[in-house]
Motif scaffolding. Structure first.
Motif, PDB file in Angstrom:
ATOM      1  N   VAL A   1      -7.627   4.627  -0.697  1.00  0.00           N
ATOM      2  CA  VAL A   1      -6.400   3.849  -0.567  1.00  0.00           C
ATOM      3  C   VAL A   1      -5.685   3.841  -1.911  1.00  0.00           C
TER       4      VAL A   1
ATOM      5  N   ASN B   1       0.852  -1.180   0.000  1.00  0.00           N
ATOM      6  CA  ASN B   1       0.000   0.000   0.000  1.00  0.00           C
ATOM      7  C   ASN B   1       0.890   1.233   0.000  1.00  0.00           C
TER       8      ASN B   1
ATOM      9  N   GLU C   1      -3.657   4.160   4.869  1.00  0.00           N
ATOM     10  CA  GLU C   1      -3.641   3.046   5.811  1.00  0.00           C
ATOM     11  C   GLU C   1      -4.785   3.163   6.815  1.00  0.00           C
TER      12      GLU C   1
ATOM     13  N   THR D   1       3.833   0.119   6.214  1.00  0.00           N
ATOM     14  CA  THR D   1       2.731  -0.213   5.321  1.00  0.00           C
ATOM     15  C   THR D   1       2.024  -1.443   5.867  1.00  0.00           C
TER      16      THR D   1
ATOM     17  N   PRO E   1      -3.005   1.109  -3.255  1.00  0.00           N
ATOM     18  CA  PRO E   1      -2.063  -0.004  -3.287  1.00  0.00           C
ATOM     19  C   PRO E   1      -1.574  -0.296  -4.703  1.00  0.00           C
TER      20      PRO E   1
END
Length: 387
Positions: free
Chosen positions: A45, A32, A36, A336, A47
């Motif tokens: 997010v 990611n 978080e 992460t 990722p």
């Protein structure tokens, strides 16, 4: 994933089950980049998929039997009846593929059994979504073999259902979506409320940079209490503020929201992290789209400070990686994953990678810690059929 690896997994399947598999599939772990503990707060997010994958050789069955074997676990083939799968009945590794079968059947899909052999190169306990990779590769294989017609986002939701209800881990949707939907050379900007996604170009090598993953080898478990307590605290904060989720607290209104929470310092900290982390994700997207990739480094460092001080899910080993890397000239660094161990990421100029890596390794030796595992994270393909 090379054809040779697929062939090896298929050969082992034949040894175990005395027949050839119907196919071989792969699903990656993920890193990611930013965002978080925002996914279960309906937030943003970002990722991307790793080259490390879970690989499954699978054959369809019609007799209600599910047989599971892992190349990574020293044990025999485990045989289960699909009609007897019950949430929270299994605390071992088989809960992840079995949970997917349960979730598919609960959703009305006629999965009548399978023989599965799994092998994974995603480091377990490193915060790189080894469990999501197992779930997604199982779901994709069964989707193909039973002609279920499900797309990546649908498979991700079913896999999250499996991990939430069957395994008992209160994770959000990010890990499964990353494994199912990421594309090579891109980071995935995902809105976890409506599951809309945008593939953001992220080719560091072309710009003379590298992103390192530093696995501290401190293992964590999402299904243990600390993760659940953070999630409950976020839900409490949303309830106190009268919003459906912390996603709905505007960044510009954060101070006023914190004032409304009074002296509940724990909830205040959790709310502050989630709201500022959503803003950091949006900032990183804007910087990448503007071609100002190096400028994301300080944003990563801000994110680590928030996870360390507000969300309080870092650990001494993760802090050591981040502090040492930044002191050695890295552009940015942060922990992460779920926290309490696992991995950190380090953004560095290509010319500085060796010096930064050496500094981190020497810092661990000086602290009397187990040597970390360091490798480059290259944005890779999501789940796919290999053969």
């Amino acid at each position: 994933m090379s054809e040779a690896v697929a062939e090896t997994v298929a050969e082992r399947f034949g040894e175990l089950y005395a027949a050839a598999p119907d196919g071989v599939w792969a699903a990656p772990g993920r890193v990611n980049l930013i965002g978080e503990h925002t996914d279960y707060n309906d937030g943003f997010v970002m990722p991307f998929a790793l080259p490390h994958t879970a690989v499954a050789a699978v054959a369809r069955r019609e007799d209600g039997v599910l047989r599971l074997h892992s190349a990574d676990i020293d044990g025999p083939v485990v045989e289960l009846a699909v009609d007897a799968l019950v949430p929270a009945s299994d605390k071992g590794w088989t809960a992840y593929p079995a949970g997917v079968v349960w979730a598919l059947r609960e959703a009305g899909h006629a999965v009548t059994g399978a023989d599965i052999h799994l092998a994974s190169t995603v480091p377990p306990g490193a915060g790189l979504s080894s469990s999501a990779a197992l779930e997604v590769v199982t779901a994709l294989a069964l989707n193909d073999l039973f002609a279920l017609g499900l797309e990546g986002p649908q498979l991700a939701r079913l896999c999250r259902r499996a991990e939430n209800a069957y395994v008992g881990a209160p994770v959000g949707i990010m890990d499964q979506t990353a494994s199912a939907c990421c594309e090579p050379g891109h980071a995935l900007f995902l809105d976890t409320r409506d599951l809309s996604q945008r593939q953001i170009p992220f080719d560091l090598a072309a710009e003379g940079m590298r992103l390192l993953v530093v696995d501290t080898r401190v293992e964590h478990s999402h299904s243990e209490g600390e993760y659940g307590r953070r999630r409950a605290g976020c839900e409490k904060g949303a309830a106190l503020l009268g919003v459906p989720a912390l996603r709905d607290v505007p960044y510009e209104g954060l101070d006023a929201a914190l004032d409304r929470l009074g002296d509940d310092e724990e909830v205040r900290r959790l709310v502050r992290h989630v709201v500022t982390e959503d803003e950091r994700v949006e900032r990183v997207v804007s910087l990448l789209e503007a071609g100002d990739t190096r400028a994301i480094g300080p944003v990563l460092a801000e994110g680590h400070a928030s996870l360390r001080d507000d969300f309080r899910i870092s650990c001494p080993e993760l802090d050591l990686v981040v502090d040492t890397a930044l002191s050695a000239g890295a552009l940015g660094a942060r922990m992460t994953g779920g926290g309490f161990g696992g991995s950190a990421i380090v953004l560095a100029e290509e010319a500085d990678v060796a010096a930064v890596t050496k500094a981190v390794q020497e810092a661990f030796v000086a602290a009397g810690l187990t040597a970390p595992r360091v490798f480059e994270a290259v944005p890779s393909a999501g789940a796919r059929r290999l053969g």
